[in-house]
Design a protein around this motif. Structure first.
Motif, short mmCIF file in Angstrom:
data_model
loop_
_atom_site.label_atom_id
_atom_site.label_comp_id
_atom_site.label_asym_id
_atom_site.label_seq_id
_atom_site.Cartn_x
_atom_site.Cartn_y
_atom_site.Cartn_z
N SER A 165 0.80 -1.23 0.00
CA SER A 165 0.00 0.00 0.00
C SER A 165 0.83 1.27 0.00
O SER A 165 0.30 2.36 0.23
CB SER A 165 -0.96 -0.01 1.20
OG SER A 165 -1.89 -1.05 1.07
N HIS A 216 -0.99 3.06 -4.91
CA HIS A 216 -2.36 2.59 -5.15
C HIS A 216 -2.49 2.08 -6.59
O HIS A 216 -1.49 1.90 -7.29
CB HIS A 216 -3.38 3.69 -4.84
CG HIS A 216 -3.06 5.03 -5.44
ND1 HIS A 216 -3.09 5.26 -6.79
CD2 HIS A 216 -2.68 6.21 -4.86
CE1 HIS A 216 -2.78 6.52 -7.04
NE2 HIS A 216 -2.50 7.12 -5.88
N ASP A 228 -7.98 -0.16 -5.11
CA ASP A 228 -6.94 0.39 -4.25
C ASP A 228 -6.83 -0.47 -3.00
O ASP A 228 -7.83 -0.69 -2.31
CB ASP A 228 -7.28 1.83 -3.83
CG ASP A 228 -7.20 2.82 -4.99
OD1 ASP A 228 -6.48 2.53 -5.96
OD2 ASP A 228 -7.86 3.88 -4.90
N GLY A 229 -5.62 -0.94 -2.71
CA GLY A 229 -5.42 -1.70 -1.49
C GLY A 229 -5.67 -0.84 -0.27
O GLY A 229 -5.36 0.36 -0.25
N ASN A 286 -4.19 3.07 1.06
CA ASN A 286 -3.78 4.08 0.09
C ASN A 286 -4.92 4.33 -0.89
O ASN A 286 -5.92 3.61 -0.90
CB ASN A 286 -2.50 3.65 -0.65
CG ASN A 286 -1.72 4.84 -1.19
OD1 ASN A 286 -2.28 5.87 -1.53
ND2 ASN A 286 -0.40 4.70 -1.26
N ARG A 344 -8.08 3.62 5.47
CA ARG A 344 -6.84 3.32 6.18
C ARG A 344 -7.19 2.89 7.60
O ARG A 344 -7.13 3.70 8.53
CB ARG A 344 -5.92 4.55 6.19
CG ARG A 344 -5.39 4.90 4.79
CD ARG A 344 -5.26 6.41 4.61
NE ARG A 344 -4.67 6.77 3.33
CZ ARG A 344 -5.29 6.74 2.16
NH1 ARG A 344 -6.55 6.33 2.09
NH2 ARG A 344 -4.69 7.11 1.04
N TYR A 352 -4.46 -5.59 8.16
CA TYR A 352 -3.50 -5.57 7.08
C TYR A 352 -2.81 -6.91 6.84
O TYR A 352 -1.73 -6.97 6.26
CB TYR A 352 -2.44 -4.49 7.36
CG TYR A 352 -3.00 -3.09 7.32
CD1 TYR A 352 -3.23 -2.44 6.11
CD2 TYR A 352 -3.32 -2.43 8.50
CE1 TYR A 352 -3.75 -1.16 6.07
CE2 TYR A 352 -3.84 -1.14 8.47
CZ TYR A 352 -4.06 -0.52 7.26
OH TYR A 352 -4.58 0.76 7.22
N THR A 377 -0.06 8.06 1.33
CA THR A 377 -0.25 7.32 2.58
C THR A 377 0.78 7.85 3.57
O THR A 377 1.36 8.92 3.37
CB THR A 377 -0.15 5.80 2.36
OG1 THR A 377 -0.54 5.14 3.57
CG2 THR A 377 1.25 5.37 1.97
#
Length: 308
Positions: A54, A57, A78-79, A82, A87, A94, A217
């Motif tokens: 991340s 993106h 988008d992971g 990011n 978030r 994660y 991020t």
């Protein structure tokens, strides 16, 4: 697995800097975390371009989406950590399993029964989990510069990983891959890291792009991802690789300074896949040699129709 995720379709203002605008965009919510996705094209089959670490993106696929969408249906997201995705603050948010479950939620939200997975670097970890644990959703898998623990990295990288939590007298080279340096001088780490990703000459533009995306991020989010590696993540890498039954293509640069070519070679062997070694390419060949990568993906996907 969590309960069925909620999803919404959104309308966005087209970005004039993009070569191709998405045909549909939206969010899927899973365990309170919103994940942003896009769909391009209406061909068949669907290609799911997975997120990677991340630190960047889904725009890192910008050289693939316009071309592949001419031939196939392409989905990106988008992971978490990011881009337009949330978030979350919890370490457990994660893990590799969390990212893999996000991919399944995006497939559901886009009415995709199965897809060909394409992953870069750390994204190969969630691709392995998906292919091994959810084979009915995976028609094939392309791994680019896979960041999986199947071979030793360079001595300076291994030393940096071992000292990740230590306060060091100086932060030079791979020693910048360090918890304390990230917090003290995150932009300096980004500059170093992406210069290592792009070893090819004349890579100023992709390095600048990635630094800009990295600044979207923060080091705290990346530290959560780093710390989450110690949590249960769906099984040992070799076991996952051996469990993959779909067709596999591994693409790896011969001059990759982040993940050695030996990792890609080993992954291809374990998955009974085919290896394409790109001479002189670094860690992100999809940006510096997009024609070769796009054609390799296209030919692999087209070839799936002729396989039993």
């Amino acid at each position: 697995m969590c309960a069925s995720p909620a999803s919404i379709i959104e309308t966005t203002t087209p970005d004039p800097s993009r070569a191709r605008h998405p045909d549909a965009t939206g969010f899927v919510e899973r365990d309170g975390v919103r994940i942003a996705w896009e769909r391009h094209g209406d061909g068949s089959p669907t290609i799911l371009l997975l997120p990677t670490w991340s630190i960047i993106h889904s725009r890192f696929w910008k050289a693939q989406v316009p071309y592949l969408a001419r031939h196939f249906r392409v989905v990106t997201f988008d992971g978490r950590g990011n881009g337009r995705s949330d978030r979350p603050g919890a370490l457990e948010a994660y893990t590799t399993e969390a990212f893999a479950d996000d991919a399944l939620a995006v497939l559901d939200a886009t009415a995709t029964s199965s897809a060909v997975l394409v992953s870069l670097s750390m994204g190969s970890r969630w691709a392995l989990v998906l292919a091994a644990h959810h084979p009915e959703r995976v028609a094939g898998a392309v791994f680019i510069g896979p960041s999986v623990r199947l071979a030793a990295r360079s001595a300076d990288r291994e030393a940096a990983l071992a000292a990740f939590n230590a306060e060091l007298p100086a932060y030079e080279g791979w020693a910048k891959y360090n918890r304390h340096h990230w917090r003290r001088d995150y932009p300096d780490f980004l500059e170093f890291f992406f210069a290592e990703c792009f070893t090819e000459p004349h890579s100023t533009k992709p390095i600048e792009d990635c630094i800009g995306w990295g600044l979207e991020t923060d080091p705290g989010t990346l530290l959560q991802i780093e710390d989450a590696k110690g949590l249960a993540e769906g099984g040992a890498t070799e076991e996952l690789a051996r469990a993959v039954r779909c067709p596999v293509l591994v693409v790896h640069g011969s001059d990759d300074h982040v993940i050695p070519l030996a990792v890609g070679e080993r992954l291809a062997t374990l998955t009974r896949g085919r290896l394409v070694a790109l001479e002189g390419s670094g860690h992100i060949p999809l940006a510096r040699d997009p024609v070769a990568v796009n054609l390799a993906i296209r030919d692999f996907v087209l070839g799936l129709g002729s396989r039993p």
